[in-house]
Write an enzyme that holds these catalytic residues in place. Structure first.
Site, PDB file in Angstrom:
ATOM      1  N   LYS A 103       0.947  -1.178  -0.121  1.00 54.62           N
ATOM      2  CA  LYS A 103      -0.088   0.018  -0.011  1.00 54.62           C
ATOM      3  C   LYS A 103       1.007   1.200  -0.102  1.00 54.62           C
ATOM      4  O   LYS A 103       1.996   1.298   0.616  1.00 54.62           O
ATOM      5  CB  LYS A 103      -0.848  -0.129   1.271  1.00 54.62           C
ATOM      6  N   SER A 143      -9.988   1.396   3.278  1.00 55.20           N
ATOM      7  CA  SER A 143      -8.791   2.304   2.329  1.00 55.20           C
ATOM      8  C   SER A 143      -7.806   1.376   1.621  1.00 55.20           C
ATOM      9  O   SER A 143      -7.311   1.788   0.659  1.00 55.20           O
ATOM     10  CB  SER A 143      -7.998   3.200   3.245  1.00 55.20           C
ATOM     11  N   SER A 184      -9.911  -1.236   7.078  1.00 50.95           N
ATOM     12  CA  SER A 184      -9.426  -0.882   5.791  1.00 50.95           C
ATOM     13  C   SER A 184      -8.412  -2.316   5.159  1.00 50.95           C
ATOM     14  O   SER A 184      -8.064  -2.115   3.948  1.00 50.95           O
ATOM     15  CB  SER A 184      -8.186   0.110   6.123  1.00 50.95           C
TER      16      SER A 184
END
Lengths: 491, 486
Positions: A84, A159, A183
């Site tokens: 990420k 997310s 997330s």
């Protein structure tokens, strides 16, 4: 080789590791397979914010050399892992999907990066996210909206949407995300893969751009529980650079999968099955509960009475911490700086005005408000007290249970744009995951079915603090008896 | 109406540690800008703080030295405000639970004369807390540069109660506080280097009134004299306003001391005061300060400076003036005691240190915070020098010359005396002939002496010493002269 390559990109990391070990394939070959797959699919999925082919191939070559010398650094030596874009890797962009960090390149490695390098993995691309991990759909990225590979019109969750979508699309065999309120688990659920948020403190946060320090935790995404166990074993463990990192012996999670066999006492918190839960999701989760019952587990109804307070509590604590954590992005040192400035105040106001998106600004303002003098006791202090009560609810449930079972999300993946105009609706998609962060507990999501529209449904298992081995074993028992993880979207 | 001032001081002191408060970046002075940094100091995305235990230990030592209550755990808060010298735009500090609570600083007020000890008083402290320092801004025309070398250094803030009532008391407080900190060795307290910084809260009230007047904070008191002058000015300013009947125009505000113009001017008013949005730092866990550590540190505390001074006066029978030279510097007083241990003549040794050694050190341009650093004369050698005088080997005067050579070369006093042929002459025959010659050549003092002026003999002695280049034994010269003149 073409057929081989086609098969490669949906193989599990465990399978790839075996192929490398048996010298049936090289790291360069499989890295190329993922590069090609990414190039073929990412125009539509848009999971990656950036990648460096040459760098990945150079890492793969080095890995092949180690394997040729019979000196692999770990089982995952040569297997690609993608991060990420809120985790630091020396020389790579670290944008957090924000314009304010668009041109920032990290000069240092996160703790997880160091661990991955020590294990010899190939660090592949940088994955999309909601800006600074604030969101549940990856629509809040300043650069692109990631699609759900199961239905490109739908969101992948967030997310860590890029981390989940890239796995579901076969662009990377492993990825890391961060989970502040769900997330990792929510996008894993919506993309039909496995995602785990370990106990707060198990993995060092050093090098993870902070959203909410007391809630953030890094965790793995993979196709299977075994792959998650493999990757977790590499990144877990104490780091002196993170004061909240816990000193504990890290077990061999992969070996533990087979050694712990139950039967377990499984708690079903009734508050998770009420209003707002999609009937198809509910049915799938109930089928999973029935499976465990058939296996001889004791199923016990439990209660988390304060669950309804989790969402407001979370949005006070998370935004308060974020308002302070994001203050460093100020236009002075390494971030975007507005060109239209006359003085220091301009540098702050205009750089942040131009650099942050609406959602980030909304949360900074909310967090600033709840910390302001005269409001602190009413909001922040009270939220901290409620947080303790929520954790106590969980700890009480764990007095008689080994694990709690719940849906991961109330619904399957929703359509792009469906909730972006209504922040509250968006926040509600994390209703089942948020309390786990507030309580610091480990939780994971794994596929437990598909909706009539063919969308993945996720099952959440919540464990006791630092009992990841047990949690993974319980999940593994379900996964081994089903073939949900073997199903992939058609792209 | 008569007015009195009430002053409270906030003193920031940089602790002397190897690394910064929350990361392993090095602490140093005078390095190229922005070289003492790392991801944590620069507040890069993902960087996290880890506290420096040594800084906590040092703060606890300060608290113990100053009689504070030491907290059972050390908790951290974030103080949020935007300023370019603060990389995170929040400072990690301690808000509601300082490490040290209460305590006092013993001060000495000026005595009736230089030779007489002044009155002692205990000035109450509110608290001492630990935090991190900020960077340094430099402004050129139209441009501002920032150096983060200082950012993140451990800094303690020592807050006094409004328990000081004049600029002199504030000065005495700061001096004594500095001495105590130097004794502990926790900081060099050099105000020019910013290692010790002082802000003052000043109000005035009619004498006899209990309630405090409106408080004005004075910043930029960047030297010890600045503290005295700035406070003196501000007190005068406020009292003058009160006496003109304009007391109401004193508002709660922050003013800055301009040392060049000798005035304070308003920086910001209360309305512009910050809301720092303090909250517990989620990146740092509170740390327990164990009773065991407290005890270990308490046992290792040095003797307090004023206690030492009193002991020096009693035990060594030294006059107040000389103890007030020796005792404010721990190294100097230790040096003295080591020398006395080697040769028991405290008075002679104290004089050598206070008069001769300090003069040489000062001439050599030593660092006044550590005057003895690099001093080539070991205390044992100084003791040896005093011993040579006491044994009649050399005169006091010659000893002073020998000390200068010792200071330059580091040679042993015997060696210098030997090499330079400075041994005191005790040859009676030779001295007698020199004395006779001096008497013959100096009829005036001879006559005066014979007329009953005893001190006139000193002029003759001086001539003898001159003729012998100081090597004559003064006692013998005195005896011989008196014998010849009688």
């Amino acid at each position: 080789m073409t057929t081989m390559t086609e098969h490669l990109f949906y193989k599990t990391a465990t399978e790839l590791s075996a192929l490398l070990e048996k010298k049936e394939i090289t790291s360069v070959e499989l890295t190329k397979a993922f590069i090609e797959r990414t190039k073929a699919t990412d125009d539509s999925v848009k999971a990656f914010l950036s990648y460096d082919e040459a760098d990945a191939l150079a890492q793969a070559e080095a890995s092949d050399k180690r394997r040729a010398e019979g000196k692999p650094l770990s089982a995952l030596d040569g297997v690609p892992v993608s991060l990420k874009d809120n985790m630091a890797v020396t020389g790579q962009p670290h944008t957090c999907a924000s314009k304010i960090l668009e041109h920032y390149v990290s000069p240092y490695d996160a703790h997880i990066t160091e661990q991955l390098k020590k294990a010899g993995v190939v660090l592949w691309g940088r994955l999309n996210l909601d800006e600074f991990a604030m969101g549940s759909s990856t629509e809040n990225s300043a650069f692109q909206t990631t699609a759900n590979p199961w239905d490109l019109e739908r969101i992948p969750g967030g997310s860590s949407g890029g981390s989940a979508a890239s796995l579901a699309a076969g662009q990377t065999p492993l990825s890391l995300g961060s989970d502040t309120g769900g997330s990792i688990r929510q996008p894993a659920s919506l993309c039909g893969i496995v995602g785990m948020k370990p106990t707060y403190g198990l993995i060092s946060r050093y090098g993870l751009a902070a959203f909410a320090s007391s809630l953030d935790q890094i965790g793995p995404f993979a196709h299977t529980i075994k792959d998650v166990a493999l990757l977790l074993g590499i990144i877990a463990g104490h780091d002196r650079r993170d004061s909240t990192s816990y000193k504990t012996e890290i077990p061999n999670y992969v070996e533990a999968l087979e050694s712990k066999k139950g039967p377990w006492t499984i708690g079903v918190p009734k508050e998770y099955f009420g209003e707002g839960l999609d009937p198809e999701v509910k049915a799938s989760v109930e089928k999973a509960i029935a499976f465990y019952k058939d296996q001889g587990c004791t199923i016990k109804e439990v209660s988390i009475p304060k669950l309804d307070l989790a969402l407001p509590t979370y949005y006070i604590i998370a935004t308060a911490e974020a308002s302070s954590n994001l203050a460093r992005y100020d236009g002075i040192r390494y971030t975007h700086r507005s060109e239209d400035t006359k003085n220091a105040i301009d540098v702050y106001f205009k750089s942040r005005e131009e650099g942050f998106s609406e959602e980030v600004k909304r949360r900074i303002i909310l967090g600033t408000y709840v910390l302001s003098s005269g409001y602190y006791d009413a909001y922040y202090l009270k939220a901290q007290k409620v947080r303790t009560l929520i954790r106590e609810d969980f700890m009480k449930a764990f007095e008689s249970c080994d694990v709690l079972i719940t849906p991961t999300t109330p619904t399957t993946a929703f359509k792009r744009g469906e909730k972006s105009a209504d922040p509250l609706q968006m926040y509600l998609s994390d209703i089942y995951t948020i309390s786990v962060n507030l309580s610091g507990l480990p939780g994971l999501s794994l596929p437990c079915g598909y909706s009539s529209e063919g969308l993945p449904i996720g099952l959440q298992l919540i464990g006791k603090p630092y009992e990841e081995a047990e949690l993974l074993s319980i999940a593994h028992a379900f996964e081994s008896a089903h073939d949900y993880s073997a199903k992939h979207p058609e792209l | 109406m008569e007015y009195e001032a009430v002053i409270g001081l906030e003193v920031h002191v940089q602790l002397k540690t190897q690394s910064k408060m929350f990361t392993r970046a090095r602490c140093a002075y005078g390095e190229a800008p922005n070289t003492l940094t790392n991801p944590v100091v620069m507040a890069l995305p993902g960087a996290l703080p880890v506290m420096n235990k040594e800084a906590i230990r040092k703060t606890v030592q300060v608290g113990l030295m100053l009689g504070c209550e030491i907290a059972q755990s050390c908790k951290w808060d974030r103080k949020n405000y935007f300023y370019p010298d603060s990389p995170k735009n929040y400072q990690i500090s301690q808000y509601d639970q300082p490490i040290c609570d209460g305590g006092f600083v013993e001060i000495e007020m000026p005595g009736p004369s230089r030779n007489v000890m002044g009155e002692h008083r205990k000035v109450k402290l509110t608290r001492i807390h630990l935090e991190e320092d900020v960077g340094k801004l430099t402004h050129y025309d139209g441009e501002s540069l920032v150096d983060y070398n200082r950012a993140g250094r451990p800094l303690i803030e020592i807050v006094s109660e409004p328990d000081l009532f004049s600029a002199d008391e504030a000065f005495a407080y700061l001096t004594s506080l500095r001495t105590h900190l130097l004794y502990l060795g926790v900081s060099d307290c050099d105000m020019e280097k910013g290692q010790l910084r002082c802000d003052a809260n000043i109000s005035v009230r009619p004498k006899g009134q209990k309630e405090l007047g409106v408080k004005v904070e004075i910043k930029n008191l960047n030297s010890i004299s600045g503290v005295r002058n700035g406070i003196t000015y501000e007190i005068k300013r406020q009292i003058a306003l009160c006496q003109k009947g304009e007391g109401a125009s004193i508002v709660q505000e922050t003013r800055s001391w301009d040392a060049d113009k000798g005035i304070t001017f308003s920086m910001r008013s209360k309305e512009m005061a910050h809301d720092y949005r303090y909250f517990p730092d989620p990146d740092l866990m509170p740390v327990r300060v164990s009773e065991e550590i407290k005890k270990t540190l308490a046992d290792a505390l040095p003797e307090r400076p004023f206690a030492k001074q009193e002991r020096f006066m009693k035990e060594y029978n030294l006059p107040y003036t000389i103890t007030s030279v020796l005792c404010p510097d721990k190294a100097l007083s230790d040096y003295f005691e080591s020398a006395v241990k080697a040769h028991n003549n405290p008075k002679a040794i104290a004089n050598f240190i206070a008069n001769d050694l300090l003069r040489e050190l000062s001439n050599a341009g030593c660092d006044m915070a550590h005057p003895l650093e690099g001093c080539k004369i070991q205390p044992e050698a100084l003791a040896e020098l005093a011993k040579l005088v006491d044994e009649g080997m050399i005169s006091k005067q010659i000893a002073q010359d020998v000390l200068v050579i010792m200071f330059e070369t580091g040679d042993a006093p015997e060696k210098i005396v030997e090499e330079k042929g400075l041994k005191q002459s005790s040859d009676t025959g030779e001295l007698e002939s020199i004395c006779s010659e001096v008497i013959a050549n100096n009829p005036k003092p001879v006559q005066e002496f014979k007329d009953g002026k005893d001190t006139a003999i000193n002029a003759l002695k001086g001539q003898v010493m001159k003729a012998t280049k100081g090597k004559a034994n003064p006692k013998m010269v005195d005896d011989i002269l008196r014998k010849l003149l009688s």
